[in-house]
Design a protein around this motif. Sequence first.
Motif, mmCIF file in Angstrom:
data_model
loop_
_atom_site.group_PDB
_atom_site.id
_atom_site.type_symbol
_atom_site.label_atom_id
_atom_site.label_comp_id
_atom_site.label_asym_id
_atom_site.label_seq_id
_atom_site.Cartn_x
_atom_site.Cartn_y
_atom_site.Cartn_z
ATOM 1 N N TRP A 94 128.063 -19.063 3.860
ATOM 2 C CA TRP A 94 128.708 -19.987 3.306
ATOM 3 C C TRP A 94 129.938 -20.694 3.806
ATOM 4 C CZ3 TRP A 94 131.095 -20.260 -2.212
ATOM 5 C CH2 TRP A 94 131.680 -21.650 -2.530
ATOM 6 N N ALA A 95 130.773 -19.590 4.147
ATOM 7 C CA ALA A 95 132.011 -19.904 5.044
ATOM 8 C C ALA A 95 131.623 -20.332 6.520
ATOM 9 C CB ALA A 95 133.029 -18.755 5.031
ATOM 10 N N ALA A 96 130.737 -19.803 6.824
ATOM 11 C CA ALA A 96 130.186 -20.406 8.205
ATOM 12 C C ALA A 96 129.778 -21.343 8.564
ATOM 13 C CB ALA A 96 129.466 -19.186 9.050
ATOM 14 N N GLY A 97 129.304 -22.141 7.361
ATOM 15 C CA GLY A 97 128.902 -23.476 7.346
ATOM 16 C C GLY A 97 127.243 -23.670 6.907
ATOM 17 N N HIS A 98 126.897 -22.594 6.719
ATOM 18 C CA HIS A 98 125.471 -22.472 6.325
ATOM 19 C C HIS A 98 125.433 -22.970 4.571
ATOM 20 C CE1 HIS A 98 124.523 -20.454 10.156
ATOM 21 N NE2 HIS A 98 125.213 -19.536 9.981
ATOM 22 N N LEU A 99 124.014 -22.788 4.160
ATOM 23 C CA LEU A 99 123.805 -23.083 2.935
ATOM 24 C C LEU A 99 124.086 -24.216 2.374
ATOM 25 C CD1 LEU A 99 124.915 -19.280 1.521
ATOM 26 C CD2 LEU A 99 122.729 -20.098 2.137
ATOM 27 N N ARG A 100 124.385 -25.394 3.228
ATOM 28 C CA ARG A 100 124.715 -26.501 2.723
ATOM 29 C C ARG A 100 123.700 -27.202 2.067
ATOM 30 N NH1 ARG A 100 127.555 -28.600 8.257
ATOM 31 N NH2 ARG A 100 129.472 -27.344 8.356
ATOM 32 N N GLY A 101 124.000 -28.410 1.322
ATOM 33 C CA GLY A 101 123.205 -29.224 0.442
ATOM 34 C C GLY A 101 122.597 -28.398 -0.637
ATOM 35 N N LEU A 102 121.190 -28.613 -1.188
ATOM 36 C CA LEU A 102 120.754 -28.205 -2.447
ATOM 37 C C LEU A 102 119.526 -27.335 -2.009
ATOM 38 C CD1 LEU A 102 120.893 -31.022 -5.120
ATOM 39 C CD2 LEU A 102 122.267 -28.762 -5.035
ATOM 40 N N ARG A 103 119.038 -27.522 -0.781
ATOM 41 C CA ARG A 103 117.572 -26.911 -0.569
ATOM 42 C C ARG A 103 117.685 -25.407 -0.606
ATOM 43 N NH1 ARG A 103 113.677 -28.304 4.573
ATOM 44 N NH2 ARG A 103 111.924 -26.820 4.096
ATOM 45 N N ALA A 104 118.617 -24.807 0.021
ATOM 46 C CA ALA A 104 118.832 -23.366 0.166
ATOM 47 C C ALA A 104 119.161 -22.800 -1.162
ATOM 48 C CB ALA A 104 119.944 -22.919 1.377
ATOM 49 N N PRO A 105 120.322 -23.350 -1.855
ATOM 50 C CA PRO A 105 120.759 -22.849 -3.063
ATOM 51 C C PRO A 105 119.323 -22.830 -4.022
ATOM 52 C CG PRO A 105 122.426 -24.450 -2.303
ATOM 53 C CD PRO A 105 121.108 -24.503 -1.446
ATOM 54 N N LEU A 106 118.795 -23.850 -4.122
ATOM 55 C CA LEU A 106 117.763 -24.004 -5.073
ATOM 56 C C LEU A 106 116.498 -22.723 -4.606
ATOM 57 C CD1 LEU A 106 117.332 -27.871 -5.899
ATOM 58 C CD2 LEU A 106 118.372 -25.977 -7.236
ATOM 59 N N ALA A 107 116.439 -22.759 -3.427
ATOM 60 C CA ALA A 107 115.582 -21.684 -3.033
ATOM 61 C C ALA A 107 115.710 -20.459 -3.508
ATOM 62 C CB ALA A 107 115.149 -21.853 -1.570
ATOM 63 N N LEU A 108 117.198 -20.061 -3.303
ATOM 64 C CA LEU A 108 117.809 -18.828 -3.780
ATOM 65 C C LEU A 108 117.492 -18.707 -5.482
ATOM 66 C CD1 LEU A 108 121.225 -18.521 -1.695
ATOM 67 C CD2 LEU A 108 119.229 -16.970 -1.557
ATOM 68 N N LEU A 109 117.821 -19.765 -5.930
ATOM 69 C CA LEU A 109 117.780 -19.583 -7.525
ATOM 70 C C LEU A 109 116.438 -19.490 -7.862
ATOM 71 C CD1 LEU A 109 118.771 -20.219 -10.459
ATOM 72 C CD2 LEU A 109 118.542 -22.548 -9.990
ATOM 73 N N ALA A 110 115.350 -20.112 -7.559
ATOM 74 C CA ALA A 110 114.195 -20.059 -7.923
ATOM 75 C C ALA A 110 113.512 -18.614 -7.573
ATOM 76 C CB ALA A 110 113.262 -21.457 -7.190
ATOM 77 N N GLY A 111 113.666 -18.550 -6.212
ATOM 78 C CA GLY A 111 113.137 -17.251 -5.556
ATOM 79 C C GLY A 111 113.621 -15.832 -6.300
ATOM 80 N N GLY A 112 115.081 -16.049 -6.496
ATOM 81 C CA GLY A 112 115.727 -14.790 -6.980
ATOM 82 C C GLY A 112 115.309 -14.491 -8.644
#
Length: 397
Positions: free
Chosen positions: A220-238
């Motif tokens: 996240w600090a490096a600029g990854h995981l922007r927007g909602l696509r990756a967070p929602l994938a983590l939420l649903a997959g996890g």
Amino acid sequence: MRETVTALAHRVQSATPARRDRAVDALRAFGICGVVLGHWLVTAVVQDGDGHLYTDSPLKHLPALTPLSWVLQTLAVFFLVGGYSAARSWESARARGESYGRWTARRLGRLTRPVPAVLGVWIPAALWLTAGDAGWGTVRTLIALVVSPLWFLCVFAALTAATAPVVALVRRLGPWAALLPAATVAVVDAARFGWSTPEQLGWLNVPAGWLVPYALGTAWAAGHLRGLRAPLALLAGGAAAAVALVVGCGYPASMVGVPGQDVSNLSPPTLAAVCFGLAQTGLALALRGPLRRLMRRPLPWMLVAGLNLSAMTVFLWHQTAMLLTTCLGLTAGPLPGLHTAPLSFGWALERLAWLPVFAVVLGLLMPSFRHREHAPASTRKRRGAFIRGRAELIFHR
């Protein structure tokens, strides 16, 4: 009084740098509150017929309260924010030419500086109680609850010391770097539960399991995981993986340890806990926008900033506040929700009534110990420079 609070909130607001990502501080505050409320709500210190104290949990007797552990087990959020903050701090220090050794010492000093005060209070208290008629079982119960938060601090310190290699790994692999420790947890769990290997092997999951959200924070600090696509994938997959492991593989549904259970999802972390942490991390990242908007309001931001300023003090002393209330309450005899076994939903309602008392006791303890959270020089600022000095502590570390 309201005008004073409002004026103070606006002063804190004006002292906050515009570049500050307030969502990070809000998530850290949420993580701390989850830990504190979790301990206060699901840890019962019960007095037996002989007057001795032992620990129990409402989750053992009331399985319907299990979802409470899904809300209050917030360690993944804390490690996510820890990885983000450490990575940003290290990059800033490196840009200034500061050595990694010096940065690490400074960072670890902030974590460990408040610990001697806790030990300095409880070691003499334990000796005094042991010499008296408290009984070894009671003393062991009290000390175990006080020192239990230190395991988290040790893991957090170890991951902080490993920030540079984690940053380097994330630079090469991006957020996928978190899959390596997650795979380690999966292999260890397979060995523990499928191949009957020694239980001690499970402790490899302690650094590996919490490295997963820490690495995601670094990403996240490096600029990854922007927007909602990756967070929602983590939420649903996890969430899907955690449910599958609980329903199909026999992992406990509770995300905290429950007395009497053969397996704990937390001590050491299991693959179910890691997947749950991924879901929790995804939800936290998805809420960054709403949290930033909420933190633009002066009063919520003042509360969050103040809690961040004393985060380690709250973390280290909240168990003492609960135990001090419990022990002082014994003078009035066994009190419902404080000394009684958590056998019914009535106990849960009674415990809720004790939470403000725990908070008041913690508030009374904090003035004596929160100054240890910061370098000695920071405590010598004049009263007139209070807000500016505290703002520097919060916003420029």
